[in-house]
Design an enzyme around this catalytic site. Sequence first.
Site, short mmCIF file in Angstrom:
data_model
loop_
_atom_site.label_atom_id
_atom_site.label_comp_id
_atom_site.label_asym_id
_atom_site.label_seq_id
_atom_site.Cartn_x
_atom_site.Cartn_y
_atom_site.Cartn_z
N CYS A 229 0.80 -1.23 0.00
CA CYS A 229 0.00 0.00 0.00
C CYS A 229 0.83 1.28 0.00
O CYS A 229 0.29 2.36 -0.22
CB CYS A 229 -0.94 0.00 1.20
SG CYS A 229 -1.98 -1.46 1.28
N CYS B 93 -0.68 2.23 6.45
CA CYS B 93 -0.25 0.91 6.91
C CYS B 93 0.11 0.08 5.69
O CYS B 93 -0.27 0.41 4.56
CB CYS B 93 -1.33 0.24 7.74
SG CYS B 93 -2.90 0.01 6.88
N GLY C 255 0.62 -4.07 4.27
CA GLY C 255 0.44 -5.49 4.49
C GLY C 255 1.73 -6.18 4.89
O GLY C 255 2.82 -5.76 4.50
#
Length: 417
Positions: free
Chosen positions: A115, A401, A403
Amino acid sequence: MAVERLNSIVNHLNRSRSGLSTITQQNPDDVIITLAIRTPLAKAFKGSFKDTQLDYLVYTLLKKVIQQSNIDPQMVEDICLGNVNDGNATYVVRAAALAAGFPNTTAASTVNRFCSSGLKATQDIANQISLGNIECGVAIGAEMMSVGGDGPPRPFHEDILRTQEAADCMQPMGQTSENVGKDFNITREAQDRFAAESHQRAERAQKAGWFDDEIVPVTTTVKDPKTGEERKITVTKDEGPRWGTTFESLSKIRPAFPDYGDKSTGGNSSQVTDGAAAVLLMKRSTALKMNQPILAKYVGATVVGLAPRIMGIGPSLAIPKLLGKYNLSIADIDVIELNEAFASMAVYCVNTLGIDPSKMNVRGGAIALGHPLGATGTRQICTGLSECRRQKKKILLTSMCIGTGQGMAGLFVNEMV
């Protein structure tokens, strides 16, 4: 004790003033942004880009970069694409750049840190400029989530799976969201209220035309799923915001991940989305020579790791790390773009960091706008800088955030005040 406490507060304020003074200085070797544009964000699988391929979207946006910046393409030495799902992305960005009008002397590459890929691409180009390896480059993030998911195709080797945190890297994102909700007592109500606010802010921003200076229209082809008929359309606005969304309407949606918990839903999680965003970077001295407008200064970015099973709280670690490097506090930040992967992690980060909600995701976030994985990092820069210009504010912080248990944050100074 009172005197010591007062001295501590004074010292902290002095450090913050010093930090702000340092990052807002203007020097010839600064890495600066002269253009930040993005495509509209379209609903995956059923939206306006459902029949559009990654190569065409990257090609179209790179053409817009040349047109809107009026830059000589030969001045651009490297292009870095952040992308998560497409294994052929390196071929795509090179071919798309050549077709868009960049010469064969302009290099191209890809990065993938899930991300944060768009911010990672920005950091990579900025670092090259800072080190003197290049003077001008483009960072682009793009994702066509209509094509498919981002999970590992098979389990890891059994030797790897014996380590629990390594095995946790395979947890679905929805499971990690439920972990955050359970571990930190982020209630369903708090998550739905946050999500409703995201949609309401996006609705307000769309109605007021706040997105207009960051979005470039994209003409593409869409196929009717029933008849197979193809027609040309021009996409001009984000498709994710659901006008009229309320806490009451969201509270009726059933949990999306019942195997793992009952707090995260399709209404309080980020939308699956197609889209792209690009940032043109160069040295300040180069921009002045080329008569390019200076939108903002790139200050820096950093990354952290954390337990994969609660990957969502990554910004709560990345942001203090980044601010600490520049002697800043969260109160020094004017505008914050924090990716709303899930309301669970967003609520946690707001509470833990003491973020003023009025400064964060003023135009809504990924719950309303969508989260095209590789594009979000650059999309946040486009939206955040546009909001800084609207408010006539200076300091922008972006974060997300990541993964498998990571977090990233970026810091920028708006110079179009």
